[in-house]
Enzyme design. Sequence first.
Site, PDB file in Angstrom:
ATOM      1  N   GLU A 143       4.100  -1.995  -6.534  1.00 42.66           N
ATOM      2  CA  GLU A 143       4.768  -2.633  -5.421  1.00 42.66           C
ATOM      3  C   GLU A 143       4.900  -4.137  -5.600  1.00 42.66           C
ATOM      4  O   GLU A 143       5.589  -4.816  -4.856  1.00 42.66           O
ATOM      5  CB  GLU A 143       4.020  -2.317  -4.118  1.00 42.66           C
ATOM      6  CG  GLU A 143       4.938  -2.291  -2.924  1.00 42.66           C
ATOM      7  CD  GLU A 143       4.355  -1.480  -1.772  1.00 42.66           C
ATOM      8  OE1 GLU A 143       4.915  -1.566  -0.688  1.00 42.66           O
ATOM      9  OE2 GLU A 143       3.337  -0.798  -1.940  1.00 42.66           O
ATOM     10  N   PRO A 194      -7.189   6.871  15.506  1.00 42.98           N
ATOM     11  CA  PRO A 194      -6.256   8.000  15.611  1.00 42.98           C
ATOM     12  C   PRO A 194      -4.803   7.581  15.812  1.00 42.98           C
ATOM     13  O   PRO A 194      -3.900   8.274  15.358  1.00 42.98           O
ATOM     14  CB  PRO A 194      -6.777   8.767  16.833  1.00 42.98           C
ATOM     15  CG  PRO A 194      -8.215   8.408  16.936  1.00 42.98           C
ATOM     16  CD  PRO A 194      -8.319   6.986  16.444  1.00 42.98           C
ATOM     17  N   ASP A 195      -4.592   6.418  16.432  1.00 42.64           N
ATOM     18  CA  ASP A 195      -3.214   6.034  16.732  1.00 42.64           C
ATOM     19  C   ASP A 195      -2.708   4.897  15.850  1.00 42.64           C
ATOM     20  O   ASP A 195      -1.737   4.251  16.172  1.00 42.64           O
ATOM     21  CB  ASP A 195      -3.121   5.601  18.194  1.00 42.64           C
ATOM     22  CG  ASP A 195      -4.053   4.428  18.472  1.00 42.64           C
ATOM     23  OD1 ASP A 195      -4.835   4.050  17.567  1.00 42.64           O
ATOM     24  OD2 ASP A 195      -4.014   3.885  19.599  1.00 42.64           O
ATOM     25  N   GLU A 239      -0.672   0.994  -6.841  1.00 45.34           N
ATOM     26  CA  GLU A 239       0.145   0.320  -5.823  1.00 45.34           C
ATOM     27  C   GLU A 239       0.288  -1.161  -6.142  1.00 45.34           C
ATOM     28  O   GLU A 239       1.353  -1.742  -5.946  1.00 45.34           O
ATOM     29  CB  GLU A 239      -0.478   0.484  -4.433  1.00 45.34           C
ATOM     30  CG  GLU A 239      -0.356   1.885  -3.866  1.00 45.34           C
ATOM     31  CD  GLU A 239       1.081   2.263  -3.496  1.00 45.34           C
ATOM     32  OE1 GLU A 239       1.935   1.370  -3.353  1.00 45.34           O
ATOM     33  OE2 GLU A 239       1.346   3.474  -3.351  1.00 45.34           O
ATOM     34  N   GLU A 293      11.041  -6.781   0.111  1.00 51.21           N
ATOM     35  CA  GLU A 293      10.732  -8.095  -0.433  1.00 51.21           C
ATOM     36  C   GLU A 293       9.217  -8.212  -0.525  1.00 51.21           C
ATOM     37  O   GLU A 293       8.500  -7.542   0.204  1.00 51.21           O
ATOM     38  CB  GLU A 293      11.134  -9.218   0.524  1.00 51.21           C
ATOM     39  CG  GLU A 293      12.539  -9.276   0.970  1.00 51.21           C
ATOM     40  CD  GLU A 293      12.665 -10.329   2.073  1.00 51.21           C
ATOM     41  OE1 GLU A 293      12.420 -11.523   1.787  1.00 51.21           O
ATOM     42  OE2 GLU A 293      12.962  -9.953   3.220  1.00 51.21           O
ATOM     43  N   GLY A 326       0.838  -1.201   0.000  1.00 50.50           N
ATOM     44  CA  GLY A 326       0.000   0.000   0.000  1.00 50.50           C
ATOM     45  C   GLY A 326       0.862   1.235   0.000  1.00 50.50           C
ATOM     46  O   GLY A 326       2.092   1.144  -0.009  1.00 50.50           O
ATOM     47  N   GLU A 376       6.154 -11.442  -0.797  1.00 56.47           N
ATOM     48  CA  GLU A 376       5.946 -12.878  -0.906  1.00 56.47           C
ATOM     49  C   GLU A 376       4.528 -13.295  -0.562  1.00 56.47           C
ATOM     50  O   GLU A 376       3.795 -12.584   0.127  1.00 56.47           O
ATOM     51  CB  GLU A 376       7.000 -13.633  -0.085  1.00 56.47           C
ATOM     52  CG  GLU A 376       6.633 -14.065   1.274  1.00 56.47           C
ATOM     53  CD  GLU A 376       7.825 -14.687   2.024  1.00 56.47           C
ATOM     54  OE1 GLU A 376       9.005 -14.486   1.637  1.00 56.47           O
ATOM     55  OE2 GLU A 376       7.568 -15.355   3.031  1.00 56.47           O
TER      56      GLU A 376
END
Lengths: 226, 226
Positions: free
Chosen positions: B62, B81-82, B58, B112, B42, B114
């Site tokens: 990626e 929020p966290d 993405e 990497e 992502g 996988e």
Amino acid sequence: MDYPVFAVTVDLVVLTVRDGGLHVLLVRRGLEPHLDRWALPGGFVHADEELAAAARRELAEETGLAEPGGHLEQLASYGAPDRDPRGRVVTIAYLALVPDLPIPTAGTDAAEAEWRPVGALGLAFDHDRILADGVERARSKLEYTPLAAAFCPPEFTIAALRQVYEAVWGESLDPRNFHRKATTTPGFVSPTGGTTEGEPGRPAQLFRRGDATLLNPPILRRAHGA
Amino acid sequence: MDYPVFAVTVDLVVLTVRDGGLHVLLVRRGLEPHLDRWALPGGFVHADEELAAAARRELAEETGLAEPGGHLEQLASYGAPDRDPRGRVVTIAYLALVPDLPIPTAGTDAAEAEWRPVGALGLAFDHDRILADGVERARSKLEYTPLAAAFCPPEFTIAALRQVYEAVWGESLDPRNFHRKATTTPGFVSPTGGTTEGEPGRPAQLFRRGDATLLNPPILRRAHGA
DNA sequence: CAAATAGTGTCTCTGAGACAATATTTG
DNA sequence: CAAATATTGTCTCAGAGACACTATTTG
């Protein structure tokens, strides 16, 4: 690390059943953009707030509905680059199913609020699309979850439950078959022991929500196209 | 008008079926936070980019998978929020179902990549939760859509399709009943006319995806708890 | 031919839907 | 009692699952 900056809002598709039809809660916008146009209730997520908490807050704030035994779930997110003229705004839409309630009170940044039958409503932003997605989600959730009861008061009759299905799906169901199905599907409803009074016809037993989270077997619509 | 500022990312739950089991594509993080931990692929949404386009980008960037006839849909959004130590980050998760492909290439910001069997994997951020939601979505979508074919190459046998169901649901199905069901459900699959060759046993007819978007009747799992 | 896999036929059971019949109220 | 609504019973049909059986290949 650098990255683009966004604003994040929540928007609410609040559905109820009234007068035999599915209705959505709309607010007339009191601010630009789209001043005076009808829109789904919603607003910016605060700096340190959970998304679901923001949805609950907006529901209470903008409509006066304080979590009235209904149901709230995340619907989907919408983030087309041009969906809001103020800049890059991503909105997380939530779907709420609530019992028919006294006409909601207008809140902080909404000039008016009202229930409107669902349909093509010409709403602000991309809210027609969000509404359509919410309605479709509600229709399909009635099939395999006991959420129809979220549209009813705490105690309800099988006929009332059937009318929810009929309103949401827009088709009529056989009262006799529906009765058997609702009462024999495990965990869907449980009898309170009470009955209705003063209505014409034989009094009906009262039920409350059962404890199932999934209906098995499900209650299916007639084949609905893609 | 002032409001809090957010970053927005997309994260991908990319699922495939291999070795008789459901696998998810993971990347080992090449940057802080969570450097070297496994995570879903992502990244940040660009300033003028559609959310779905960001997800496709993405996926290609990626992982080297360039929209290989699979399926991509929005899953849900996560915005505690966290959840990201860098600040307030909301992520829109997408679910991709793809055929079993050559081991993907590591890309720009992943050390990497996988395939890993799904399960409790101890991923970075809240990615275990996102993965669980994606797997559950995939399981339930196989019931009422023809998406199982998204895990298969363009032409496939009924046995291959059945193995997809078995891998995703983790239960075995009767090959004979499944064959009848897959071939008689309208629009699920359509025969290409070809057959397999060189395999032991009677050659199997080849099929491609049909044109239905919804299976009617659906193909149901055995009663699965709440 | 034996082993392996594909594909068909058949039986039984469950659940959906049509609809007759019964039950219990109000007016 | 008539009208209205609730609730139960019965019949039929479609589809799921168990599983015997046939078909067609490789080795």
